[in-house]
Every structure is written in structure tokens, then in C-alpha cells.
Scaffold this active site. Structure first.
Site, PDB file in Angstrom:
ATOM      1  CG  LEU A  71      -1.857  -1.232   1.289  1.00 34.44           C
ATOM      2  CD1 LEU A  71      -2.672  -1.207   2.574  1.00 34.44           C
ATOM      3  CD2 LEU A  71      -2.782  -1.271   0.072  1.00 34.44           C
ATOM      4  CG  HIS A  90      -3.221   1.294  -2.340  1.00 34.81           C
ATOM      5  ND1 HIS A  90      -1.882   1.026  -2.406  1.00 34.81           N
ATOM      6  CD2 HIS A  90      -3.789   0.604  -3.367  1.00 34.81           C
ATOM      7  CE1 HIS A  90      -1.634   0.209  -3.420  1.00 34.81           C
ATOM      8  NE2 HIS A  90      -2.773  -0.058  -4.027  1.00 34.81           N
ATOM      9  CE  LYS A  98      -1.439   3.274 -11.854  1.00 30.78           C
ATOM     10  NZ  LYS A  98      -0.686   2.166 -11.403  1.00 30.78           N
ATOM     11  CD  GLN A 108      -8.538  -1.894 -11.753  1.00 25.77           C
ATOM     12  OE1 GLN A 108      -7.818  -2.858 -11.963  1.00 25.77           O
ATOM     13  NE2 GLN A 108      -8.367  -1.115 -10.718  1.00 25.77           N
ATOM     14  CB  VAL A 142      -2.191   9.845  -4.899  1.00 29.19           C
ATOM     15  CG1 VAL A 142      -1.165  10.440  -3.946  1.00 29.19           C
ATOM     16  CG2 VAL A 142      -3.600  10.012  -4.340  1.00 29.19           C
TER      17      VAL A 142
END
Ligand code: AMP
Length: 280
Positions: A33, A37, A149, A153, A176
Site C-alpha cells: 500500500l 490506496h 490511475k 479498469q 495521487v
């Protein structure tokens, strides 16, 4: 924070939370992570009473020559980060728990899965959609959080939820980035210090494309060429694709008349990195 490793165990606990009228936010991850996340976790905590994070490196979304075995893992550090972020339930199933017998049922989102990463990773989005469908059935969240990002998906999951009537709201969260613009990714751990610096040109290249659009350029080829040009300044970066597509349908476009996604995949050292930016 409760750490659940069994589906039945998590189901029972979340069923009790639901009976108390608690709303459930869900963040599916493959672990290792980082702040990307944790940003999803912060969104979930803001919107929901309970936040569930899963960590599962899903074998069926990796191709035979991909990095399933070497994918970075650090369970102890991940659990510390989740605990410190105020997560309520961490779900860490084994592969056997998720796939106890041969799987014969798959979720295939046509068209959206085919271009871009789908063209180079056959079966990848089928593996993603299938595991996310399983996780949604296990967690039954009110909301689920996905990062921009992984734009393709996100679009695949949004469509799956619409087409199959999953009672869950998909929330998209901005990418991020590191201070130098590199999108945070577990796979950045494959990069050397030098490669990390070189990787800053990925976002710079996307920004060049966006700047052209903002200067009035609408021709897709011209915008993609500007991205290639910027990337070609770093000889260690090998481009897999640069694409400019409709932001909703992911259809190829010749001109930017509606919101579009400028997306790319590159190889740098041992890493395959993806990134994108929305323009228009
Ligand atoms: P992964 O563990 O890489 O499968 O990612 C789990 C979730 O975190 C996915 O929804 C990703 O899109 C999201 N994510 C990964 N990196 C970032 C980032 N840099 N910014 C925002 N979300 C991210």
C-alpha cells in the site's frame, strides 16, 4: 481493526454491521500500500460508517509472462498502514479461499476491455472484473472506490456494475502522484533511484499533450506525437502505447470534441508503468 481471512467470517461480521444500519465503503487492492490506496481509504471513511479494505493479489488477472510471482508484498506493513488510517475491516483471503476449485464462471466486459492495456494483456480485465464481482458479492458494499490511475479498469468496473445491476456506487478517485509527478504504484518499487527520476517524464509527457489541447489543438495525432516526443527524450523508456480515446466509450478518436483520456503504458527497467490524463 479486524483482520478477516475467511469469506464466511467477513460475511457474518458485515451482516451484523448492516443490521445495525451501517453503510459500508469498500476499497479493493493488491496490497503493497501507498498514498494512492490510502487516499481511497480516506474517501471511503468520509462517505461511509464502515470501511473494508481487501488485499488480494489476484492470480487470474496476470498473464503467464507477467509479474504474479514477483509482485511486491508486505502484509505486516500494509496492516499497520490500514490500522493507522482507521480502517474497520481488512480482508486478506488466500488464493485457495477465493478460488477453492476450478473457476468456470467469468465476467467479461466487451469492448471496454479490448483496447489499450487489454490489447497487450489478454484476459487481464476479465480477471479483474471477475474478482471484483466476487469481492462485491462477499462484501456487499454501498460504495466502492477505484483510482483514476487505472482508468480503463475503472470504466470496465463501472460498466459491469451497470450491466449486472450490482447495488453499489462506484466512486472514482484522482490519481495521487509523487512530488515529481510519477503516479504512485506498487510497481514503482521495481524502479531504481535513477529510474524513478527518469519516470517523471511520463506525467510531463501527458501534461505536454494536455497543454497542446489547451492551446487549441484538437487533432489526436498531433497530441499523441507530442507525448511520444517528450518520452523519447528518455532513452530508457520504451513505449508500449500512447492512446487518445473517448473518456466514456474508450473508442479511438481523430479529434478531441468531447472529454477524452490520454493514456499510455511504458516499460522502464523491470517495471511496466501506466498513467493517463483527462483532456477536454
Ligand atoms: P492496486 O493495488 O494497484 O490494484 O490498486 C488498488 C486500487 O488503488 C485501484 O483502484 C487503483 O486504481 C488505486 N490506485 C493505485 N494507485 C493509485 C494512485 N496513485 N492514485 C489513486 N489511486 C490509485
Amino acid at each position: 481493526m479486524y483482520v478477516a481471512r475467511k469469506i464466511a467470517e467477513l460475511r457474518k461480521l458485515l451482516c451484523d454491521e448492516k443490521k445495525k444500519g451501517k453503510s459500508i465503503g469498500f476499497v479493493p487492492t493488491m496490497g503493497y500500500l501507498h498514498e494512492g490506496h490510502l487516499e481511497l481509504v480516506r474517501h471511503s471513511k468520509k462517505d461511509n460508517d464502515i470501511t473494508v479494505v481487501s488485499i488480494f493479489v489476484n492470480p487470474i488477472q496476470f498473464g503467464p509472462n507477467e509479474d504474479l510471482r514477483s509482485y511486491p508484498r508486505d502484509e505486516a506493513s500494509d496492516l499497520k498502514k490500514l490500522e493507522a488510517s482507521g480502517v474497520d475491516y481488512a480482508f486478506l483471503p488466500t488464493v485457495d479461499e477465493m478460488y477453492p476449485e476450478e473457476l468456470l464462471t467469468f465476467v467479461q466486459v466487451d469492448r471496454l476491455s479490448e483496447p489499450m492495456c487489454g490489447a497487450f494483456r489478454p484476459g487481464h480485465f476479465r480477471g479483474v472484473a471477475t474478482v471484483v464481482a466476487k469481492l462485491f458479492n462477499i462484501v456487499q458494499p454501498d460504495r466502492a472506490y477505484f483510482g483514476m490511475k487505472d482508468y480503463q479498469q475503472l470504466k470496465v468496473i463501472e460498466k459491469m456494475v451497470k450491466d449486472l445491476n450490482f447495488p453499489v456506487q462506484i466512486v472514482a478517485v484522482q490519481t495521487v502522484r509523487e512530488a515529481n509527478g510519477l503516479a504512485m504504484s506498487s510497481r514503482n518499487s521495481y524502479l531504481s533511484e535513477e529510474e524513478r527520476k527518469q519516470a517523471s517524464s511520463i506525467y510531463r509527457a501527458l501534461l505536454k499533450g494536455k497543454e497542446l489541447y489547451e492551446a487549441g489543438v484538437r487533432d489526436a495525432e498531433a497530441i499523441k506525437n507530442a507525448v511520444y516526443d517528450e518520452l523519447s527524450k528518455v532513452p530508457t523508456i520504451k513505449v508500449q502505447y500512447v492512446e487518445l480515446r473517448d473518456a466514456e466509450t474508450l473508442e479511438d478518436i481523430k479529434r478531441v470534441e468531447k472529454p477524452a483520456v490520454l493514456a499510455l503504458a511504458v516499460f522502464l527497467g523491470k517495471a511496466r508503468l501506466i498513467d493517463n490524463i483527462i483532456i477536454g
